[in-house]
Design a protein around this motif. Sequence first.
Motif, PDB file in Angstrom:
ATOM      1  N   ARG A   6      45.638  57.483  34.225  1.00 15.41           N
ATOM      2  CA  ARG A   6      46.163  56.118  34.173  1.00 15.41           C
ATOM      3  C   ARG A   6      46.112  55.465  35.551  1.00 15.41           C
ATOM      4  NH1 ARG A   6      49.985  58.390  30.570  1.00 15.41           N
ATOM      5  NH2 ARG A   6      51.499  58.659  32.254  1.00 15.41           N
ATOM      6  N   GLU A   7      46.514  56.226  36.587  1.00 18.51           N
ATOM      7  CA  GLU A   7      46.493  55.678  37.942  1.00 18.51           C
ATOM      8  C   GLU A   7      45.064  55.397  38.404  1.00 18.51           C
ATOM      9  OE1 GLU A   7      48.598  58.419  40.388  1.00 18.51           O
ATOM     10  OE2 GLU A   7      50.559  57.945  39.521  1.00 18.51           O
ATOM     11  N   ALA A   8      44.147  56.289  38.057  1.00 14.33           N
ATOM     12  CA  ALA A   8      42.752  56.082  38.449  1.00 14.33           C
ATOM     13  C   ALA A   8      42.173  54.843  37.769  1.00 14.33           C
ATOM     14  CB  ALA A   8      41.920  57.315  38.105  1.00 14.33           C
ATOM     15  N   THR A   9      42.522  54.642  36.509  1.00 13.18           N
ATOM     16  CA  THR A   9      42.054  53.462  35.781  1.00 13.18           C
ATOM     17  C   THR A   9      42.583  52.187  36.430  1.00 13.18           C
ATOM     18  OG1 THR A   9      41.937  54.696  33.704  1.00 13.18           O
ATOM     19  CG2 THR A   9      42.059  52.288  33.548  1.00 13.18           C
ATOM     20  N   ARG A  10      43.862  52.204  36.820  1.00 17.19           N
ATOM     21  CA  ARG A  10      44.457  51.048  37.482  1.00 17.19           C
ATOM     22  C   ARG A  10      43.775  50.774  38.829  1.00 17.19           C
ATOM     23  NH1 ARG A  10      49.767  52.793  38.825  1.00 17.19           N
ATOM     24  NH2 ARG A  10      48.770  53.484  40.743  1.00 17.19           N
ATOM     25  N   ASP A  11      43.530  51.844  39.595  1.00 13.94           N
ATOM     26  CA  ASP A  11      42.896  51.671  40.903  1.00 13.94           C
ATOM     27  C   ASP A  11      41.455  51.183  40.766  1.00 13.94           C
ATOM     28  OD1 ASP A  11      45.180  52.442  42.214  1.00 13.94           O
ATOM     29  OD2 ASP A  11      44.593  54.531  42.418  1.00 13.94           O
ATOM     30  N   LEU A  12      40.773  51.628  39.718  1.00 20.11           N
ATOM     31  CA  LEU A  12      39.407  51.153  39.497  1.00 20.11           C
ATOM     32  C   LEU A  12      39.398  49.654  39.207  1.00 20.11           C
ATOM     33  CD1 LEU A  12      37.855  54.051  37.396  1.00 20.11           C
ATOM     34  CD2 LEU A  12      36.973  53.179  39.570  1.00 20.11           C
ATOM     35  N   ALA A  13      40.380  49.191  38.429  1.00 22.11           N
ATOM     36  CA  ALA A  13      40.476  47.754  38.149  1.00 22.11           C
ATOM     37  C   ALA A  13      40.777  46.978  39.433  1.00 22.11           C
ATOM     38  CB  ALA A  13      41.569  47.509  37.110  1.00 22.11           C
ATOM     39  N   GLU A  14      41.653  47.525  40.282  1.00 20.79           N
ATOM     40  CA  GLU A  14      41.985  46.877  41.554  1.00 20.79           C
ATOM     41  C   GLU A  14      40.772  46.869  42.486  1.00 20.79           C
ATOM     42  OE1 GLU A  14      44.410  44.770  44.084  1.00 20.79           O
ATOM     43  OE2 GLU A  14      44.797  45.395  42.022  1.00 20.79           O
ATOM     44  N   LEU A  15      39.996  47.956  42.436  1.00 20.73           N
ATOM     45  CA  LEU A  15      38.782  48.034  43.250  1.00 20.73           C
ATOM     46  C   LEU A  15      37.794  46.945  42.843  1.00 20.73           C
ATOM     47  CD1 LEU A  15      36.886  49.363  45.285  1.00 20.73           C
ATOM     48  CD2 LEU A  15      36.281  51.041  43.525  1.00 20.73           C
ATOM     49  N   GLU A  16      37.665  46.706  41.558  1.00 21.04           N
ATOM     50  CA  GLU A  16      36.756  45.674  41.094  1.00 21.04           C
ATOM     51  C   GLU A  16      37.213  44.298  41.570  1.00 21.04           C
ATOM     52  OE1 GLU A  16      33.520  43.914  39.646  1.00 21.04           O
ATOM     53  OE2 GLU A  16      33.882  46.071  39.859  1.00 21.04           O
ATOM     54  N   LYS A  17      38.530  44.053  41.567  1.00 23.45           N
ATOM     55  CA  LYS A  17      39.055  42.779  42.079  1.00 23.45           C
ATOM     56  C   LYS A  17      38.715  42.630  43.560  1.00 23.45           C
ATOM     57  CE  LYS A  17      43.020  42.348  38.937  1.00 23.45           C
ATOM     58  NZ  LYS A  17      44.507  42.327  38.860  1.00 23.45           N
ATOM     59  N   SER A  18      38.846  43.715  44.313  1.00 25.81           N
ATOM     60  CA  SER A  18      38.538  43.663  45.742  1.00 25.81           C
ATOM     61  C   SER A  18      37.055  43.384  45.965  1.00 25.81           C
ATOM     62  CB  SER A  18      38.943  44.976  46.418  1.00 25.81           C
ATOM     63  OG  SER A  18      40.337  45.116  46.428  1.00 25.81           O
ATOM     64  N   ARG A  19      36.216  43.972  45.133  1.00 30.73           N
ATOM     65  CA  ARG A  19      34.773  43.719  45.252  1.00 30.73           C
ATOM     66  C   ARG A  19      34.464  42.239  45.018  1.00 30.73           C
ATOM     67  NH1 ARG A  19      32.933  48.919  41.668  1.00 30.73           N
ATOM     68  NH2 ARG A  19      32.792  50.468  43.328  1.00 30.73           N
ATOM     69  N   VAL A  20      35.113  41.662  44.020  1.00 28.43           N
ATOM     70  CA  VAL A  20      34.924  40.248  43.722  1.00 28.43           C
ATOM     71  C   VAL A  20      35.390  39.402  44.908  1.00 28.43           C
ATOM     72  CG1 VAL A  20      35.673  38.333  42.258  1.00 28.43           C
ATOM     73  CG2 VAL A  20      35.054  40.534  41.228  1.00 28.43           C
ATOM     74  N   ALA A  21      36.549  39.777  45.505  1.00 29.51           N
ATOM     75  CA  ALA A  21      37.075  39.036  46.655  1.00 29.51           C
ATOM     76  C   ALA A  21      36.118  39.121  47.841  1.00 29.51           C
ATOM     77  CB  ALA A  21      38.453  39.576  47.046  1.00 29.51           C
ATOM     78  N   VAL A  22      35.547  40.298  48.073  1.00 30.10           N
ATOM     79  CA  VAL A  22      34.585  40.463  49.166  1.00 30.10           C
ATOM     80  C   VAL A  22      33.406  39.518  48.968  1.00 30.10           C
ATOM     81  CG1 VAL A  22      32.890  42.040  50.170  1.00 30.10           C
ATOM     82  CG2 VAL A  22      35.205  42.840  49.739  1.00 30.10           C
ATOM     83  N   THR A  23      32.885  39.487  47.758  1.00 33.37           N
ATOM     84  CA  THR A  23      31.745  38.614  47.463  1.00 33.37           C
ATOM     85  C   THR A  23      32.112  37.146  47.644  1.00 33.37           C
ATOM     86  OG1 THR A  23      30.887  40.237  45.885  1.00 33.37           O
ATOM     87  CG2 THR A  23      30.062  37.981  45.698  1.00 33.37           C
ATOM     88  N   HIS A  24      33.305  36.766  47.163  1.00 30.29           N
ATOM     89  CA  HIS A  24      33.757  35.382  47.279  1.00 30.29           C
ATOM     90  C   HIS A  24      33.844  34.946  48.739  1.00 30.29           C
ATOM     91  CE1 HIS A  24      36.181  31.770  46.706  1.00 30.29           C
ATOM     92  NE2 HIS A  24      37.025  32.247  47.596  1.00 30.29           N
ATOM     93  N   HIS A  25      34.483  35.763  49.573  1.00 31.29           N
ATOM     94  CA  HIS A  25      34.650  35.397  50.977  1.00 31.29           C
ATOM     95  C   HIS A  25      33.321  35.415  51.716  1.00 31.29           C
ATOM     96  CE1 HIS A  25      38.910  35.144  50.600  1.00 31.29           C
ATOM     97  NE2 HIS A  25      39.052  36.394  50.259  1.00 31.29           N
ATOM     98  N   LYS A  26      32.443  36.341  51.337  1.00 29.62           N
ATOM     99  CA  LYS A  26      31.128  36.380  51.967  1.00 29.62           C
ATOM    100  C   LYS A  26      30.362  35.087  51.690  1.00 29.62           C
ATOM    101  CE  LYS A  26      26.776  38.974  52.033  1.00 29.62           C
ATOM    102  NZ  LYS A  26      26.030  40.139  51.498  1.00 29.62           N
ATOM    103  N   ARG A  27      30.413  34.627  50.458  1.00 27.10           N
ATOM    104  CA  ARG A  27      29.722  33.387  50.112  1.00 27.10           C
ATOM    105  C   ARG A  27      30.330  32.197  50.838  1.00 27.10           C
ATOM    106  NH1 ARG A  27      29.219  34.634  43.603  1.00 27.10           N
ATOM    107  NH2 ARG A  27      27.413  36.029  43.754  1.00 27.10           N
ATOM    108  N   ALA A  28      31.658  32.197  50.978  1.00 28.67           N
ATOM    109  CA  ALA A  28      32.320  31.105  51.698  1.00 28.67           C
ATOM    110  C   ALA A  28      31.852  31.064  53.147  1.00 28.67           C
ATOM    111  CB  ALA A  28      33.837  31.278  51.632  1.00 28.67           C
ATOM    112  N   VAL A  29      31.765  32.238  53.782  1.00 32.11           N
ATOM    113  CA  VAL A  29      31.284  32.305  55.165  1.00 32.11           C
ATOM    114  C   VAL A  29      29.857  31.774  55.251  1.00 32.11           C
ATOM    115  CG1 VAL A  29      30.658  33.860  57.044  1.00 32.11           C
ATOM    116  CG2 VAL A  29      32.787  34.221  55.814  1.00 32.11           C
ATOM    117  N   GLU A  30      29.015  32.239  54.342  1.00 31.50           N
ATOM    118  CA  GLU A  30      27.605  31.850  54.396  1.00 31.50           C
ATOM    119  C   GLU A  30      27.434  30.346  54.198  1.00 31.50           C
ATOM    120  OE1 GLU A  30      26.101  34.411  51.380  1.00 31.50           O
ATOM    121  OE2 GLU A  30      25.587  36.024  52.790  1.00 31.50           O
TER     122      GLU A  30
END
Length: 342
Positions: free
Chosen positions: A164-188
Amino acid sequence: MGSHRRPASSGLDRGARSATLCVLSAAATALGLVPAGATPSAPAAPQDDARAEVDRLYAEAERATEAHNKAAERADALREKVTTAQDRIARQQDRINTMRDAIGSLAGAEYRSGGLDPSLALMLSADPDDYLDKAAVLDRIGTRQAGALKDLRGAMRRLSQERREATRDLAELEKSRVAVTHHKRAVERKLGRARQLLNAMADEERAAHERASRSGLVPDLGGAVPPSARAAAAVAAARSAVGRPYVWGANGPTGFDCSGLMQWSYAQAGVGLPRTSQAQAHAGHRVPLSQARPGDLVTYRSDASHIGMYMGNGQVIHAPYPGAPVRYDPVGMMPISSVTRP
Protein backbone atom coordinates in the motif's frame (compact mmCIF):
# COMPACT_ATOMS: atom_id res chain seq x y z
CA MET A 1 -2.13 60.70 -54.87
CA GLY A 2 -2.36 62.38 -51.51
CA SER A 3 0.65 62.87 -49.29
CA HIS A 4 0.95 60.95 -45.99
CA ARG A 5 3.14 63.65 -44.45
CA ARG A 6 1.70 65.56 -41.52
CA PRO A 7 1.20 69.30 -42.17
CA ALA A 8 3.73 71.59 -40.57
CA SER A 9 2.67 73.04 -37.24
CA SER A 10 1.95 76.76 -37.15
CA GLY A 11 3.24 79.02 -34.43
CA LEU A 12 -0.31 79.26 -33.10
CA ASP A 13 -0.57 75.48 -32.87
CA ARG A 14 2.76 75.29 -31.04
CA GLY A 15 1.65 77.99 -28.65
CA ALA A 16 -1.61 76.21 -27.93
CA ARG A 17 0.19 72.94 -27.25
CA SER A 18 2.67 74.73 -25.01
CA ALA A 19 -0.13 76.30 -23.01
CA THR A 20 -1.89 72.98 -22.70
CA LEU A 21 1.32 71.34 -21.45
CA CYS A 22 1.75 74.08 -18.84
CA VAL A 23 -1.80 73.54 -17.62
CA LEU A 24 -1.32 69.77 -17.42
CA SER A 25 2.01 70.18 -15.64
CA ALA A 26 0.50 72.56 -13.13
CA ALA A 27 -2.37 70.16 -12.51
CA ALA A 28 0.01 67.27 -12.03
CA THR A 29 2.09 69.31 -9.60
CA ALA A 30 -1.02 70.29 -7.65
CA LEU A 31 -2.04 66.64 -7.39
CA GLY A 32 1.40 65.64 -6.15
CA LEU A 33 2.17 63.59 -9.27
CA VAL A 34 5.20 65.65 -10.27
CA PRO A 35 7.43 67.58 -7.84
CA ALA A 36 7.19 71.33 -8.10
CA GLY A 37 9.73 72.72 -10.50
CA ALA A 38 10.15 69.39 -12.28
CA THR A 39 9.04 68.53 -15.77
CA PRO A 40 7.21 65.28 -16.57
CA SER A 41 9.75 62.51 -17.13
CA ALA A 42 10.28 61.24 -20.64
CA PRO A 43 8.98 57.75 -21.44
CA ALA A 44 11.50 54.94 -21.16
CA ALA A 45 13.43 54.19 -24.30
CA PRO A 46 12.40 50.99 -26.11
CA GLN A 47 15.79 49.42 -25.44
CA ASP A 48 15.38 50.13 -21.71
CA ASP A 49 12.01 48.38 -21.80
CA ALA A 50 13.58 45.42 -23.58
CA ARG A 51 16.39 45.18 -21.04
CA ALA A 52 13.94 45.38 -18.14
CA GLU A 53 11.82 42.67 -19.72
CA VAL A 54 14.86 40.43 -20.22
CA ASP A 55 15.83 40.93 -16.59
CA ARG A 56 12.26 40.13 -15.49
CA LEU A 57 12.16 36.98 -17.60
CA TYR A 58 15.51 35.85 -16.21
CA ALA A 59 14.24 36.35 -12.65
CA GLU A 60 11.07 34.39 -13.40
CA ALA A 61 13.09 31.66 -15.10
CA GLU A 62 15.26 31.42 -12.01
CA ARG A 63 12.20 30.98 -9.81
CA ALA A 64 10.96 28.26 -12.13
CA THR A 65 14.42 26.68 -12.09
CA GLU A 66 14.41 26.46 -8.30
CA ALA A 67 10.90 24.96 -8.43
CA HIS A 68 12.20 22.45 -10.98
CA ASN A 69 15.14 21.61 -8.72
CA LYS A 70 12.81 21.08 -5.77
CA ALA A 71 10.50 18.80 -7.75
CA ALA A 72 13.45 16.87 -9.17
CA GLU A 73 14.94 16.42 -5.70
CA ARG A 74 11.58 15.15 -4.45
CA ALA A 75 11.30 12.77 -7.40
CA ASP A 76 14.81 11.41 -6.78
CA ALA A 77 14.02 10.80 -3.09
CA LEU A 78 10.74 9.07 -3.93
CA ARG A 79 12.38 6.98 -6.64
CA GLU A 80 14.95 5.75 -4.14
CA LYS A 81 12.24 5.08 -1.56
CA VAL A 82 10.12 3.11 -4.04
CA THR A 83 13.12 1.06 -5.18
CA THR A 84 14.00 0.21 -1.57
CA ALA A 85 10.37 -0.70 -0.84
CA GLN A 86 10.18 -2.96 -3.89
CA ASP A 87 13.33 -4.78 -2.80
CA ARG A 88 11.91 -5.15 0.70
CA ILE A 89 8.58 -6.45 -0.67
CA ALA A 90 10.39 -9.04 -2.77
CA ARG A 91 12.34 -10.26 0.28
CA GLN A 92 9.16 -10.36 2.34
CA GLN A 93 7.40 -12.38 -0.34
CA ASP A 94 10.29 -14.85 -0.40
CA ARG A 95 10.02 -15.20 3.38
CA ILE A 96 6.29 -15.86 3.16
CA ASN A 97 6.85 -18.46 0.48
CA THR A 98 9.43 -20.16 2.70
CA MET A 99 7.02 -20.13 5.64
CA ARG A 100 4.28 -21.64 3.48
CA ASP A 101 6.67 -24.35 2.32
CA ALA A 102 7.52 -25.16 5.93
CA ILE A 103 3.84 -25.43 6.84
CA GLY A 104 3.31 -27.64 3.78
CA SER A 105 6.07 -29.94 4.93
CA LEU A 106 4.46 -30.16 8.35
CA ALA A 107 1.13 -31.02 6.72
CA GLY A 108 2.76 -33.74 4.63
CA ALA A 109 4.27 -35.29 7.74
CA GLU A 110 0.90 -35.21 9.46
CA TYR A 111 -0.75 -36.86 6.48
CA ARG A 112 1.84 -39.63 6.28
CA SER A 113 1.48 -40.35 9.99
CA GLY A 114 -2.22 -40.96 9.79
CA GLY A 115 -4.17 -38.15 8.21
CA LEU A 116 -4.15 -34.37 7.87
CA ASP A 117 -5.05 -32.46 10.99
CA PRO A 118 -7.88 -30.00 10.22
CA SER A 119 -5.80 -27.24 11.75
CA LEU A 120 -3.04 -27.77 9.19
CA ALA A 121 -5.54 -27.86 6.39
CA LEU A 122 -6.71 -24.44 7.49
CA MET A 123 -3.10 -23.24 7.74
CA LEU A 124 -2.67 -23.95 4.06
CA SER A 125 -5.76 -21.99 3.12
CA ALA A 126 -5.48 -18.69 1.29
CA ASP A 127 -6.71 -16.75 4.31
CA PRO A 128 -4.73 -17.54 7.51
CA ASP A 129 -6.51 -14.67 9.29
CA ASP A 130 -9.76 -16.52 8.83
CA TYR A 131 -8.15 -19.64 10.25
CA LEU A 132 -6.95 -17.88 13.41
CA ASP A 133 -10.44 -16.55 13.95
CA LYS A 134 -11.72 -20.12 13.87
CA ALA A 135 -8.80 -21.74 15.68
CA ALA A 136 -10.22 -21.04 19.11
CA VAL A 137 -13.25 -23.25 18.44
CA LEU A 138 -11.23 -26.01 16.81
CA ASP A 139 -9.29 -26.56 20.03
CA ARG A 140 -7.04 -28.99 18.20
CA ILE A 141 -4.21 -26.70 17.10
CA GLY A 142 -0.84 -27.41 18.65
CA THR A 143 1.69 -24.89 19.88
CA ARG A 144 4.00 -25.41 16.92
CA GLN A 145 1.26 -24.95 14.35
CA ALA A 146 -0.13 -21.88 16.13
CA GLY A 147 3.28 -20.20 16.20
CA ALA A 148 3.92 -20.90 12.53
CA LEU A 149 0.56 -19.54 11.50
CA LYS A 150 0.91 -16.44 13.66
CA ASP A 151 4.25 -15.66 12.04
CA LEU A 152 2.76 -16.15 8.61
CA ARG A 153 -0.17 -13.87 9.36
CA GLY A 154 2.18 -11.13 10.65
CA ALA A 155 4.37 -11.42 7.56
CA MET A 156 1.39 -11.17 5.23
CA ARG A 157 0.06 -8.12 7.02
CA ARG A 158 3.42 -6.38 6.80
CA LEU A 159 3.65 -7.25 3.12
CA SER A 160 0.21 -5.80 2.49
CA GLN A 161 1.16 -2.58 4.29
CA GLU A 162 4.41 -2.32 2.32
CA ARG A 163 2.51 -2.70 -0.93
CA ARG A 164 0.00 0.00 0.00
CA GLU A 165 2.81 2.42 0.89
CA ALA A 166 4.70 1.61 -2.30
CA THR A 167 1.57 2.23 -4.37
CA ARG A 168 1.07 5.60 -2.66
CA ASP A 169 4.72 6.58 -3.20
CA LEU A 170 4.53 5.57 -6.86
CA ALA A 171 1.53 7.89 -7.32
CA GLU A 172 3.44 10.70 -5.57
CA LEU A 173 6.46 10.01 -7.77
CA GLU A 174 4.33 10.42 -10.87
CA LYS A 175 3.06 13.79 -9.57
CA SER A 176 6.66 14.88 -9.01
CA ARG A 177 7.58 13.84 -12.54
CA VAL A 178 4.72 15.93 -13.91
CA ALA A 179 5.87 18.90 -11.77
CA VAL A 180 9.43 18.55 -13.07
CA THR A 181 8.19 18.62 -16.65
CA HIS A 182 5.90 21.59 -15.95
CA HIS A 183 8.66 23.71 -14.40
CA LYS A 184 11.13 22.72 -17.10
CA ARG A 185 8.75 23.94 -19.78
CA ALA A 186 8.15 27.17 -17.88
CA VAL A 187 11.91 27.80 -17.73
CA GLU A 188 12.34 27.05 -21.41
CA ARG A 189 9.49 29.40 -22.40
CA LYS A 190 10.88 32.30 -20.38
CA LEU A 191 14.45 31.78 -21.56
CA GLY A 192 13.25 31.48 -25.14
CA ARG A 193 11.37 34.78 -24.86
CA ALA A 194 14.43 36.44 -23.30
CA ARG A 195 16.59 35.23 -26.18
CA GLN A 196 14.08 36.62 -28.68
CA LEU A 197 14.22 40.03 -27.00
CA LEU A 198 18.00 40.00 -26.94
CA ASN A 199 18.17 39.04 -30.62
CA ALA A 200 15.77 41.89 -31.46
CA MET A 201 17.98 44.48 -29.78
CA ALA A 202 20.16 46.76 -31.82
CA ASP A 203 23.72 45.50 -32.14
CA GLU A 204 25.06 48.23 -29.87
CA GLU A 205 22.50 47.53 -27.14
CA ARG A 206 23.05 43.79 -27.32
CA ALA A 207 26.80 44.27 -27.11
CA ALA A 208 26.35 46.50 -24.04
CA HIS A 209 24.21 43.80 -22.41
CA GLU A 210 26.81 41.14 -23.19
CA ARG A 211 29.59 43.30 -21.75
CA ALA A 212 27.60 43.59 -18.52
CA SER A 213 27.28 39.81 -18.45
CA ARG A 214 30.98 39.05 -18.61
CA SER A 215 33.08 38.12 -15.65
CA GLY A 216 35.51 40.85 -14.70
CA LEU A 217 38.71 40.91 -12.71
CA VAL A 218 38.85 39.56 -9.18
CA PRO A 219 37.83 42.44 -6.90
CA ASP A 220 39.62 43.47 -3.74
CA LEU A 221 38.19 41.09 -1.14
CA GLY A 222 39.87 42.66 1.85
CA GLY A 223 41.29 40.57 4.65
CA ALA A 224 38.13 38.74 5.75
CA VAL A 225 38.76 35.18 6.93
CA PRO A 226 36.30 32.27 6.59
CA PRO A 227 34.83 31.14 9.93
CA SER A 228 35.93 27.51 9.52
CA ALA A 229 38.14 25.20 7.49
CA ARG A 230 35.13 23.81 5.62
CA ALA A 231 33.98 27.34 4.73
CA ALA A 232 37.50 28.08 3.45
CA ALA A 233 37.36 24.96 1.26
CA ALA A 234 33.94 25.98 -0.10
CA VAL A 235 35.25 29.49 -0.86
CA ALA A 236 38.20 28.02 -2.76
CA ALA A 237 35.84 25.81 -4.77
CA ALA A 238 33.54 28.73 -5.64
CA ARG A 239 36.52 30.81 -6.76
CA SER A 240 37.66 27.97 -9.01
CA ALA A 241 34.23 28.00 -10.71
CA VAL A 242 34.41 31.68 -11.75
CA GLY A 243 33.98 31.91 -15.51
CA ARG A 244 32.08 28.63 -15.90
CA PRO A 245 28.71 28.94 -17.64
CA TYR A 246 25.29 29.26 -16.10
CA VAL A 247 23.32 26.11 -16.95
CA TRP A 248 19.85 25.89 -15.50
CA GLY A 249 19.26 22.82 -13.37
CA ALA A 250 23.00 22.05 -13.20
CA ASN A 251 25.13 21.57 -10.10
CA GLY A 252 28.57 21.24 -11.64
CA PRO A 253 31.28 20.75 -12.28
CA THR A 254 31.16 22.23 -15.78
CA GLY A 255 28.06 24.40 -15.37
CA PHE A 256 25.84 25.70 -12.58
CA ASP A 257 22.63 27.38 -11.66
CA CYS A 258 22.73 29.56 -8.53
CA SER A 259 21.90 26.91 -5.91
CA GLY A 260 23.82 24.26 -7.84
CA LEU A 261 27.00 26.33 -7.43
CA MET A 262 26.48 26.56 -3.66
CA GLN A 263 25.76 22.84 -3.35
CA TRP A 264 28.81 21.88 -5.43
CA SER A 265 31.15 24.29 -3.65
CA TYR A 266 30.26 22.98 -0.21
CA ALA A 267 30.36 19.39 -1.45
CA GLN A 268 34.05 19.96 -2.23
CA ALA A 269 34.41 20.76 1.48
CA GLY A 270 32.61 17.56 2.48
CA VAL A 271 29.40 19.38 3.44
CA GLY A 272 26.04 18.35 2.03
CA LEU A 273 23.67 21.22 1.22
CA PRO A 274 20.08 20.88 0.01
CA ARG A 275 19.46 21.41 -3.70
CA THR A 276 17.33 24.56 -3.72
CA SER A 277 18.10 28.12 -2.66
CA GLN A 278 15.02 28.14 -0.41
CA ALA A 279 16.27 25.09 1.49
CA GLN A 280 19.86 26.35 1.54
CA ALA A 281 18.68 29.51 3.28
CA HIS A 282 17.90 27.30 6.30
CA ALA A 283 21.01 25.07 6.09
CA GLY A 284 22.80 26.67 9.04
CA HIS A 285 22.31 29.61 11.36
CA ARG A 286 21.43 33.14 10.33
CA VAL A 287 23.85 36.01 10.77
CA PRO A 288 23.41 39.75 10.10
CA LEU A 289 24.83 41.02 6.83
CA SER A 290 27.17 43.26 8.85
CA GLN A 291 28.75 40.10 10.30
CA ALA A 292 28.95 38.13 7.03
CA ARG A 293 32.19 36.23 6.43
CA PRO A 294 33.57 34.37 3.41
CA GLY A 295 31.59 31.19 2.80
CA ASP A 296 28.28 32.52 4.13
CA LEU A 297 25.28 32.02 1.85
CA VAL A 298 23.47 35.19 0.82
CA THR A 299 19.87 34.59 -0.29
CA TYR A 300 18.05 37.13 -2.46
CA ARG A 301 14.48 38.23 -3.09
CA SER A 302 11.56 37.69 -0.74
CA ASP A 303 11.02 34.18 -2.13
CA ALA A 304 14.72 33.24 -1.72
CA SER A 305 14.88 32.37 -5.43
CA HIS A 306 18.54 33.40 -5.86
CA ILE A 307 21.64 32.70 -3.80
CA GLY A 308 25.34 33.53 -3.79
CA MET A 309 28.40 33.03 -1.58
CA TYR A 310 29.89 35.93 0.35
CA MET A 311 33.58 36.45 -0.40
CA GLY A 312 34.44 39.49 1.70
CA ASN A 313 34.58 43.26 1.25
CA GLY A 314 30.98 43.44 0.00
CA GLN A 315 31.39 40.90 -2.80
CA VAL A 316 29.69 37.59 -3.63
CA ILE A 317 30.30 34.85 -6.16
CA HIS A 318 27.18 33.58 -7.88
CA ALA A 319 25.79 32.08 -11.09
CA PRO A 320 23.67 35.00 -12.37
CA TYR A 321 21.57 33.85 -15.35
CA PRO A 322 21.94 32.22 -18.79
CA GLY A 323 24.64 33.89 -20.83
CA ALA A 324 26.38 35.24 -17.73
CA PRO A 325 29.09 32.97 -16.30
CA VAL A 326 29.84 32.49 -12.62
CA ARG A 327 31.24 35.82 -11.46
CA TYR A 328 31.80 38.33 -8.66
CA ASP A 329 29.16 40.97 -7.99
CA PRO A 330 28.40 43.42 -5.16
CA VAL A 331 26.48 41.78 -2.33
CA GLY A 332 23.74 44.40 -2.63
CA MET A 333 23.03 43.68 -6.30
CA MET A 334 19.40 42.82 -5.43
CA PRO A 335 17.26 42.75 -2.27
CA ILE A 336 18.78 40.43 0.34
CA SER A 337 16.51 37.94 2.05
CA SER A 338 18.95 36.37 4.54
CA VAL A 339 22.56 35.44 5.28
CA THR A 340 23.20 31.87 6.43
CA ARG A 341 26.38 30.30 7.79
CA PRO A 342 26.41 26.53 7.08
